[in-house]
Design an enzyme around this catalytic site. Structure first.
Site, PDB file in Angstrom:
ATOM      1  N   ASP A  45       1.185 -12.377  10.036  1.00 53.12           N
ATOM      2  CA  ASP A  45       2.052 -12.319  11.443  1.00 53.12           C
ATOM      3  C   ASP A  45       1.664 -13.477  12.202  1.00 53.12           C
ATOM      4  OD1 ASP A  45       3.493 -10.074  11.017  1.00 53.12           O
ATOM      5  OD2 ASP A  45       2.055  -8.834  12.089  1.00 53.12           O
ATOM      6  N   ARG A  57       0.670  -1.274  -0.022  1.00 48.02           N
ATOM      7  CA  ARG A  57       0.022   0.068  -0.205  1.00 48.02           C
ATOM      8  C   ARG A  57       0.594   1.252   0.100  1.00 48.02           C
ATOM      9  NH1 ARG A  57      -4.678   2.002   4.058  1.00 48.02           N
ATOM     10  NH2 ARG A  57      -2.936   1.963   5.367  1.00 48.02           N
ATOM     11  N   THR A 106      -0.829   7.739  -1.421  1.00 48.96           N
ATOM     12  CA  THR A 106      -2.032   7.563  -1.932  1.00 48.96           C
ATOM     13  C   THR A 106      -3.115   6.439  -1.512  1.00 48.96           C
ATOM     14  OG1 THR A 106      -1.407   5.906  -3.549  1.00 48.96           O
ATOM     15  CG2 THR A 106      -0.831   8.297  -4.221  1.00 48.96           C
ATOM     16  N   ASP A 141      -3.706 -10.111  12.700  1.00 50.00           N
ATOM     17  CA  ASP A 141      -2.991 -10.038  11.411  1.00 50.00           C
ATOM     18  C   ASP A 141      -2.603 -11.428  10.815  1.00 50.00           C
ATOM     19  OD1 ASP A 141      -0.512 -10.007   9.536  1.00 50.00           O
ATOM     20  OD2 ASP A 141      -0.681  -7.894   9.748  1.00 50.00           O
TER      21      ASP A 141
END
Ligand code: URA
Length: 210
Positions: A204, A105, A109, A201
């Site tokens: 993770d 990402r 933006t 996550d």
């Protein structure tokens, strides 16, 4: 439940998902559960594969026996967490072709940027199953399916373990032709983009990186 969204409510899937959600479940157990659950999800996402028949001889007689029709299907893992779904799926579909899409990402933006893409050939003639355990905002899933379509695929399904309503809506808007199969749709996304109640996550937890 709709044509666009299938929730796999099988008791084994739901039981294993609960164990995965528990924050005290250790990495090795989490990984094993993910492998088991992905085999069960693979069973569901391949339910409507086209069939043909082949003549075989059993020890007793000839018969026209059902076999899968068409080209080998392709699994596309959305890195890195998608890899956690691959092993269990390949246990069930060992001859599937496998591709990888890597996206990060852009923090300015907030849009997904591709850093890796390696896809099997002849995608236009294969069922393609894109896999990512968590359908959260839907931004990376939409971008990954864009790439898969750009490579020629026209028959795509999206398989995840958990989805947020926001991600399901985003995928439906961008790719209404791509059915989603998931074990559950949770309540919401939090302000950090995590699925709530979720499981944290996924990358993770499966790779022990936290
Ligand atoms: N990705 C994850 O791994 N977990 C979430 O809750 C959302 C996105």
């Amino acid at each position: 439940m709709s044509d666009h969204l299938t929730i796999v409510d099988h008791p084994l899937v739901q039981h294993k998902l609960t164990l995965m959600r528990d924050k005290d479940t250790p990495t090795a157990v989490f990984r094993q559960l993910l492998r088991e659950i992905s085999t069960l999800l693979a069973y569901e996402v391949t339910r409507a594969l086209p069939m043909t028949t082949r003549t075989i001889e059993t020890p007793l007689t000839d018969m026209e026996a059902p076999v899968l029709a068409g080209r080998k299907l392709a699994l596309v893992s959305i890195l890195r967490a998608g890899n956690g779904l691959l092993d269990g799926m390949l246990d069930l579909i060992p001859s599937a072709r496998v591709g990888f899409v890597g996206l990060y990402r852009d923090e300015e933006t907030l849009t997904p940027v591709q850093y890796y893409c390696k896809l099997p050939r002849d995608l236009e003639n294969r069922l393609v199953i894109a896999v990512d355990p968590m359908l959260a905002t839907g931004n990376s899933s939409v971008a990954a399916v864009d790439l898969i379509k750009d490579a020629g695929a026209t028959n795509i399904r999206f398989l995840c373990l958990l989805a947020a309503p926001e991600g399901v809506a985003r995928m439906k808007e961008a790719h209404p032709d791509v059915p989603i199969v998931t074990a559950a749709v949770d309540e919401k996304l939090n302000e950090l983009g995590y699925i709530v109640p979720g499981l944290g996550d996924a990358g993770d937890r499966m790779f022990g990186t936290k």
